[in-house]
Write a protein that holds these residues in place. Sequence first.
Motif, PDB file in Angstrom:
ATOM      1  N   VAL A  46       5.045 -21.143  26.267  1.00  0.00           N
ATOM      2  CA  VAL A  46       3.850 -21.504  27.022  1.00  0.00           C
ATOM      3  C   VAL A  46       2.990 -21.906  25.676  1.00  0.00           C
ATOM      4  O   VAL A  46       2.923 -21.285  24.721  1.00  0.00           O
ATOM      5  N   ALA A  47       2.412 -23.153  25.752  1.00  0.00           N
ATOM      6  CA  ALA A  47       1.616 -23.592  24.771  1.00  0.00           C
ATOM      7  C   ALA A  47       0.009 -23.289  24.834  1.00  0.00           C
ATOM      8  O   ALA A  47      -0.701 -23.334  23.930  1.00  0.00           O
ATOM      9  N   ALA A  48      -0.182 -23.020  26.240  1.00  0.00           N
ATOM     10  CA  ALA A  48      -1.678 -22.742  26.556  1.00  0.00           C
ATOM     11  C   ALA A  48      -1.645 -22.025  27.851  1.00  0.00           C
ATOM     12  O   ALA A  48      -0.877 -22.571  28.865  1.00  0.00           O
ATOM     13  N   ALA A  49      -2.672 -21.310  28.198  1.00  0.00           N
ATOM     14  CA  ALA A  49      -2.540 -20.348  29.542  1.00  0.00           C
ATOM     15  C   ALA A  49      -4.130 -19.808  29.736  1.00  0.00           C
ATOM     16  O   ALA A  49      -4.751 -19.490  28.905  1.00  0.00           O
ATOM     17  N   GLU A  50      -4.317 -20.030  31.054  1.00  0.00           N
ATOM     18  CA  GLU A  50      -5.527 -19.445  31.457  1.00  0.00           C
ATOM     19  C   GLU A  50      -5.311 -18.659  32.821  1.00  0.00           C
ATOM     20  O   GLU A  50      -4.264 -18.916  33.479  1.00  0.00           O
ATOM     21  N   VAL A  51      -6.106 -17.598  33.073  1.00  0.00           N
ATOM     22  CA  VAL A  51      -5.625 -16.835  34.372  1.00  0.00           C
ATOM     23  C   VAL A  51      -6.937 -16.684  35.248  1.00  0.00           C
ATOM     24  O   VAL A  51      -8.060 -16.212  34.703  1.00  0.00           O
ATOM     25  N   LEU A  52      -6.895 -17.182  36.389  1.00  0.00           N
ATOM     26  CA  LEU A  52      -8.117 -16.656  37.406  1.00  0.00           C
ATOM     27  C   LEU A  52      -7.696 -15.896  38.661  1.00  0.00           C
ATOM     28  O   LEU A  52      -6.522 -16.256  38.937  1.00  0.00           O
ATOM     29  N   GLY A  53      -8.710 -15.258  39.214  1.00  0.00           N
ATOM     30  CA  GLY A  53      -8.363 -15.158  40.498  1.00  0.00           C
ATOM     31  C   GLY A  53      -8.911 -16.031  41.536  1.00  0.00           C
ATOM     32  O   GLY A  53      -9.897 -16.556  41.305  1.00  0.00           O
ATOM     33  N   VAL A  54      -8.201 -16.350  42.757  1.00  0.00           N
ATOM     34  CA  VAL A  54      -8.277 -17.357  43.724  1.00  0.00           C
ATOM     35  C   VAL A  54      -8.317 -16.748  44.935  1.00  0.00           C
ATOM     36  O   VAL A  54      -7.392 -15.952  45.289  1.00  0.00           O
ATOM     37  N   GLU A  55      -9.368 -16.967  45.728  1.00  0.00           N
ATOM     38  CA  GLU A  55      -9.392 -16.242  47.156  1.00  0.00           C
ATOM     39  C   GLU A  55      -8.354 -16.575  47.748  1.00  0.00           C
ATOM     40  O   GLU A  55      -7.592 -17.547  47.849  1.00  0.00           O
TER      41      GLU A  55
END
Length: 339
Positions: A265-274
Amino acid sequence: MDFWTVRGEPGDVVERLRRWLSATDGEDVPGLVVETSGSTGAPKRVLLTRAALLASVRASADRLGASGPWVLTLPPTYVAGVQVLARSLVAGHTPTLLERDGWPDGEGWFVSLVPTQLTRMLSDPTDLAALRRAHTVLLGGGPIGAALRARAEEAGVRVVATYGSAETAGGCVYDGHPLDRVAVALGEGGRIRLAGPTLFTQYVGQPELTREVLVDGWFLTSDAGRIDEDGRLVVLGRVDDVIVSGGLNVPGPAVAERLRAHPAVAAAEVLGVEDPEWGNRVVAFVVGEASLDELRDWVAEAHDRAWAPRQLVRLDAIPLLPNGKPDRQALRARAEEAR
């Protein structure tokens, strides 16, 4: 209060800011308005006084133990860019505009970056050689993983992590410790509260919102934190970065930091999606080749398996706002498109 809004090309902003900062204390000086990034909605217009900005500039120099020329790598219309220009001008130096002038020769200058910029620069020989000559690299604008800090230190780059916002005239907590005359406290749910001479005056045109977040001399941020055993503020992420998924609280920033440590993994973000089943599903946005099953197992090795992402969106690059922060609205749209 009269005010002027920071807009225009970098060179124009430098000259306007130079005149504004050089006003004498007895003059009727207008306020300065900077806009927030709008990463989670409409941008807010934050009114700062000259006294607040100067208090931040001087406290920063005191904490770093030096002042001098600064290099602008960020948009000059956001608070981080305004601060770079102001620090350089107050120290008696015309700031270097990286896109126009390139890196300065010699040593002892300063620069402010966001994590994405530092990650890329550490992989570029020219940028890395320049950063090694800097007195200090201030790093803010987003979560700063331990791996990135360690990588910079191993490369001979002095990094100081900052926390703050437009409402605090920029970074007001350095490496977990507030600047002089800045106070930090935790409210309900660990919500971070800040006080001191660098606070903003109001959101222009939004009196109700101003009253909600400016209470008895304290600014109620949208971030959660804790104080560690050494008395340092540890920022856990935005209050709304805690994803309630299947009735469990999942800290998105902690999951994202774990994903970034994966070798593929070079870059990552994490979010919550409905999500109709989970309330919110944990979505991983990744630049890299790892599969969803691999990443779920990787997260589960370090955290509760319930924290593992339920959807993977592969990207060529994390979409960013002009100030270098992840574009959360664009990410959520990509998650919905990928379903």
